[in-house]
Design a protein around this motif. Structure first.
Motif, PDB file in Angstrom:
ATOM      1  N   UNK A  54       0.659  -1.242   0.002  1.00  0.00           N
ATOM      2  CA  UNK A  54      -0.016  -0.109   0.039  1.00  0.00           C
ATOM      3  C   UNK A  54       0.892   1.198   0.210  1.00  0.00           C
ATOM      4  N   UNK A  55       1.913   1.304   0.772  1.00  0.00           N
ATOM      5  CA  UNK A  55       2.923   2.256   0.800  1.00  0.00           C
ATOM      6  C   UNK A  55       3.674   2.563  -0.665  1.00  0.00           C
ATOM      7  N   UNK A  56       3.849   1.450  -1.137  1.00  0.00           N
ATOM      8  CA  UNK A  56       4.854   1.733  -2.369  1.00  0.00           C
ATOM      9  C   UNK A  56       4.002   1.436  -3.685  1.00  0.00           C
ATOM     10  N   UNK A  57       2.744   1.384  -3.512  1.00  0.00           N
ATOM     11  CA  UNK A  57       2.110   1.102  -4.700  1.00  0.00           C
ATOM     12  C   UNK A  57       2.548  -0.033  -5.537  1.00  0.00           C
ATOM     13  N   UNK A  58       2.691  -1.169  -4.899  1.00  0.00           N
ATOM     14  CA  UNK A  58       3.008  -2.299  -5.370  1.00  0.00           C
ATOM     15  C   UNK A  58       1.999  -3.386  -6.214  1.00  0.00           C
ATOM     16  N   UNK A  59       2.440  -4.072  -6.933  1.00  0.00           N
ATOM     17  CA  UNK A  59       1.685  -4.905  -7.744  1.00  0.00           C
ATOM     18  C   UNK A  59       2.041  -6.458  -6.965  1.00  0.00           C
ATOM     19  N   UNK A  60       1.005  -7.053  -6.216  1.00  0.00           N
ATOM     20  CA  UNK A  60       1.341  -8.170  -5.529  1.00  0.00           C
ATOM     21  C   UNK A  60       0.907  -9.558  -6.194  1.00  0.00           C
ATOM     22  N   UNK A  61       1.943 -10.337  -6.281  1.00  0.00           N
ATOM     23  CA  UNK A  61       1.745 -11.930  -6.796  1.00  0.00           C
ATOM     24  C   UNK A  61       1.947 -12.715  -5.778  1.00  0.00           C
ATOM     25  N   UNK A  62       1.258 -13.861  -5.909  1.00  0.00           N
ATOM     26  CA  UNK A  62       1.712 -14.985  -5.209  1.00  0.00           C
ATOM     27  C   UNK A  62       1.711 -16.072  -5.936  1.00  0.00           C
ATOM     28  N   UNK A  63       3.148 -16.982  -5.896  1.00  0.00           N
ATOM     29  CA  UNK A  63       3.394 -17.927  -6.819  1.00  0.00           C
ATOM     30  C   UNK A  63       3.330 -19.286  -5.998  1.00  0.00           C
ATOM     31  N   UNK A  64       2.568 -20.338  -6.126  1.00  0.00           N
ATOM     32  CA  UNK A  64       2.483 -21.554  -5.507  1.00  0.00           C
ATOM     33  C   UNK A  64       3.799 -22.328  -6.106  1.00  0.00           C
ATOM     34  N   UNK A  65       4.298 -22.879  -4.978  1.00  0.00           N
ATOM     35  CA  UNK A  65       5.365 -23.912  -5.106  1.00  0.00           C
ATOM     36  C   UNK A  65       5.098 -25.175  -5.718  1.00  0.00           C
ATOM     37  N   UNK A  66       5.858 -25.648  -6.896  1.00  0.00           N
ATOM     38  CA  UNK A  66       5.523 -26.733  -7.526  1.00  0.00           C
ATOM     39  C   UNK A  66       5.344 -28.235  -6.644  1.00  0.00           C
ATOM     40  N   UNK A  67       4.378 -28.811  -6.626  1.00  0.00           N
ATOM     41  CA  UNK A  67       4.115 -30.003  -5.798  1.00  0.00           C
ATOM     42  C   UNK A  67       3.262 -29.871  -4.925  1.00  0.00           C
TER      43      UNK A  67
END
Ligand SMILES: *[C@@H]1O[C@H](CO)[C@@H](O)[C@H](O)[C@H]1NC(C)=O
Ligand SMILES: *[C@@H]1O[C@H](CO)[C@@H](O)[C@H](O)[C@H]1NC(C)=O
Ligand SMILES: *[C@@H]1O[C@H](CO)[C@@H](O)[C@H](O)[C@H]1NC(C)=O
Ligand SMILES: *[C@@H]1O[C@H](CO)[C@@H](O)[C@H](O)[C@H]1NC(C)=O
Ligand SMILES: *[C@@H]1O[C@H](CO)[C@@H](O)[C@H](O)[C@H]1NC(C)=O
Ligand SMILES: *[C@@H]1O[C@H](CO)[C@@H](O)[C@H](O)[C@H]1NC(C)=O
Ligand SMILES: *[C@@H]1O[C@H](CO)[C@@H](O)[C@H](O)[C@H]1NC(C)=O
Ligand SMILES: CC(=O)N[C@H]1CO[C@H](CO)[C@@H](O)[C@@H]1O
Length: 498
Positions: A112-125
């Protein structure tokens, strides 16, 4: 709905969905609780969480001839994104990637402070990211931290194109094993990421992680010296009772064991002692960490709770108090009885189906410990209260029993050495990585606890446990925890400057 009510709702849903499953895999297995070291499997489902998205990923990044692909899960929150702002990626670890992280947690405050685009990547398996039709030992060949790091690298290239983020700064985040991945990613792919937060990250692979119980001892010791003394007395009395048939019957009742004790079955006996010590390990590792938002059910039980029980004389002698701790945790996890049978645990961990209980992550993580990291919390440290009943050989044997006879002690030793050769262990060479560590978290012993350089500082958070700085802030947080979050934010600010 008020925030507090919402949290209660998560908790009750988590209990309904997961607590009642009478799993035969202990709640705490090799320092990994169910759901993974960072995160619970509970996706509350009833609040608006970002949807799952899918990305076509290569099965084997290191063999050009193998063209097989699979679908990797990710999710995003672009609410805070401002043009030119940074991209934050939360790397998944050894459990399902819980979408709750996209709306909660300290990193969302930074976003919120830095105006970021957030992504979460799930670990394989893990979670829903299934690269192969099942988890047979042969198919698990493609499960490794190196493949996972390359997944993240390929994913970043994809994200840059898909979301027009080619000129933006990238920062990775992670806690525990995924914290290690976050630091290693910056080490191996510095051209793809500008900085990394590596929280409670074990970076040194080691077969015999005997230091673990030493930190558990020290953390229990913060309440005074009697807690460890009482545990030590309980263990001595317990093992004396084990030798007498009539007393064994008493122990079965007191500790609510699902099966009678076969005192000649050495793996059963080791597993019983190890599971009971696990009651303390799990609580120490996550003491007061504001995890409730993720669906954790044990956040009301703290080190203080356990040590109070251990010194409460009205509960009876030390063995009875040790049993009271066990009962409290069985009730907390809605389990009727304590399943400590080695054979049933191994049989569960041998299941290769994606819908088996082992697929929650227990089997996959066990595999990674056997082929990459070790990190077996053995009882081999002499000066700790839990007795010497679950030596390293007990953990090592599990690799062979679950995955096959090739997984011997020397195989594991060689694998662990290769991991340290590959990443550098404690001596990894990185810049723009911050390593927060909690003093009562047993994992800090495998982590970076001193500044590597001015560009790779460690942050010491006195009195906090595993990954505490990643959870949403609470008014009760210690001054040091508040300062640590501010320090991390300052680091990120430096990394993303144009
Ligand atoms: C991509 O992003 C850049 C920089 O933020 C912007 O100038 C450009 O218009 C964007 N292109 C598209 C197609 O959205
Ligand atoms: C992103 O997170 C914020 C803060 O929790 C939330 O209000 C918003 O709805 C989220 N956006 C998306 C697309 O999920
Ligand atoms: C000790 O245990 C008894 C019986 O369960 C309980 O009533 C009492 O509150 C406990 N005392 C403390 C100090 O926790
Ligand atoms: C697990 O999956 C298999 C095939 O994918 C199916 O036959 C079986 O019924 C499933 N078991 C459960 C408990 O869902
Ligand atoms: C570690 O590095 C940070 C940031 O560069 C600095 O503020 C801190 O004083 C350093 N700590 C030690 C013990 O050198
Ligand atoms: C950590 O906190 C404890 C108790 O609050 C205190 O006794 C100790 O001195 C602190 N240690 C450091 C290094 O700040
Ligand atoms: C803060 O601590 C108090 C006393 O332990 C407790 O009653 C309260 O619920 C806590 N608040 C939060 C937000 O955790
Ligand atoms: C940099 C730093 O202060 N690291 C700390 C991490 O935690 C350990 C254990 O409490 C401390 O000894 C380190 O000083």
């Amino acid at each position: 709905m008020a925030r507090q009510e919402l949290l209660m709702l998560f908790v009750s849903i988590a209990v309904v969905l997961f607590g009642s499953v009478c799993g035969r895999i202990p709640n705490m297995l090799r320092g990994r609780p169910k759901g993974g070291m960072l995160g619970a499997p509970a996706n509350p489902g009833n609040i608006n969480l970002p949807p799952d998205m899918w990305f076509t990923q290569k099965l084997d990044h290191f063999n050009e001839a193998d063209t097989r692909t699979w679908q990797q899960k990710y999710s995003l929150n672009d609410t805070f994104h401002t043009p030119g702002g940074p991209v934050f990626i939360m790397l998944g670890g050894e459990g399902p990637a819980n979408a709750i992280w996209l709306v909660e947690g300290a990193w969302i405050t930074y976003a919120a402070k830095f105006g970021a685009f957030c992504l979460q990547l799930e670990h394989r398996y893990y979670g829903k990211s299934h690269p192969t039709p099942d988890m047979s030992t042969k198919n698990l060949e493609y499960l490794s931290s190196e493949q996972a790091l390359m997944d993240a690298a390929v994913f970043i290239q994809y994200v840059k194109m898909k979301f027009n983020l080619t000129d933006n700064k990238f920062v990775t985040f992670g806690g525990s094993y995924s914290g290690s991945l976050s630091g290693w990613f910056r080490e191996k792919y510095p051209h793809l990421v500008d900085g990394a937060v590596a929280t409670s990250a074990p970076v040194f692979a080691k077969v015999n992680f005997l230091e673990y119980l030493g930190v558990v001892r020290d953390s229990l010791g913060t309440t005074g010296s009697t807690c460890n003394q009482n545990i030590a007395v309980a263990i001595v009395k317990f093992s004396n009772m084990m030798a007498i048939p009539a007393k064994r019957g008493m122990l079965e009742k007191l500790f609510r064991l699902c099966d009678p004790i076969d005192h000649y079955n050495a793996p059963d006996v080791a597993n019983l002692y190890s599971t009971l010590a696990g009651n303390f390990e799990g609580i120490v590792q996550y003491n007061k960490d504001n995890r409730a938002f993720e669906g954790a059910v044990d956040t009301k039980v703290t080190i203080d709770t356990l040590c109070e029980i251990m010194s409460n004389e009205s509960l009876g002698c030390e063995v009875h108090r040790y049993a009271a701790v066990n009962s409290l945790l069985l009730d907390t996890y809605s389990q009727k009885c304590l399943d400590y049978k080695y054979s049933s645990m191994i049989n569960d961990l041998k299941k290769t189906d994606w819908n088996s209980t082992a697929a929650e992550g227990g089997r996959q993580w066990m595999y990674q410990t056997c082929v990459e990291f070790g990190w077996y919390q053995s009882s081999d440290l002499s000066d700790q209260p839990f007795g010497q009943h679950f030596p390293l050989s007990f953990s090592v044997q599990q690799c062979a029993d679950i995955f096959g006879s090739k997984f011997t002690k020397s195989f594991i030793q060689d694998s662990v050495e290769k991991t340290n050769t590959n990443y550098g262990g404690y001596g990894l060479k990185v810049t723009n990585v911050v390593f927060p560590n909690g003093s009562i978290d047993p994992w800090h012993k495998m982590g970076i606890t001193k500044n590597l350089s001015s560009l790779a500082p460690a942050v010491f958070i006195n009195g906090t446990a595993h990954c505490a700085n990643m959870y949403p802030p609470s008014p009760n947080d210690s001054e040091q925890l508040v300062q640590a979050r501010t320090f991390i934010m300052g680091q990120i600010s430096d990394w993303i400057k144009k």
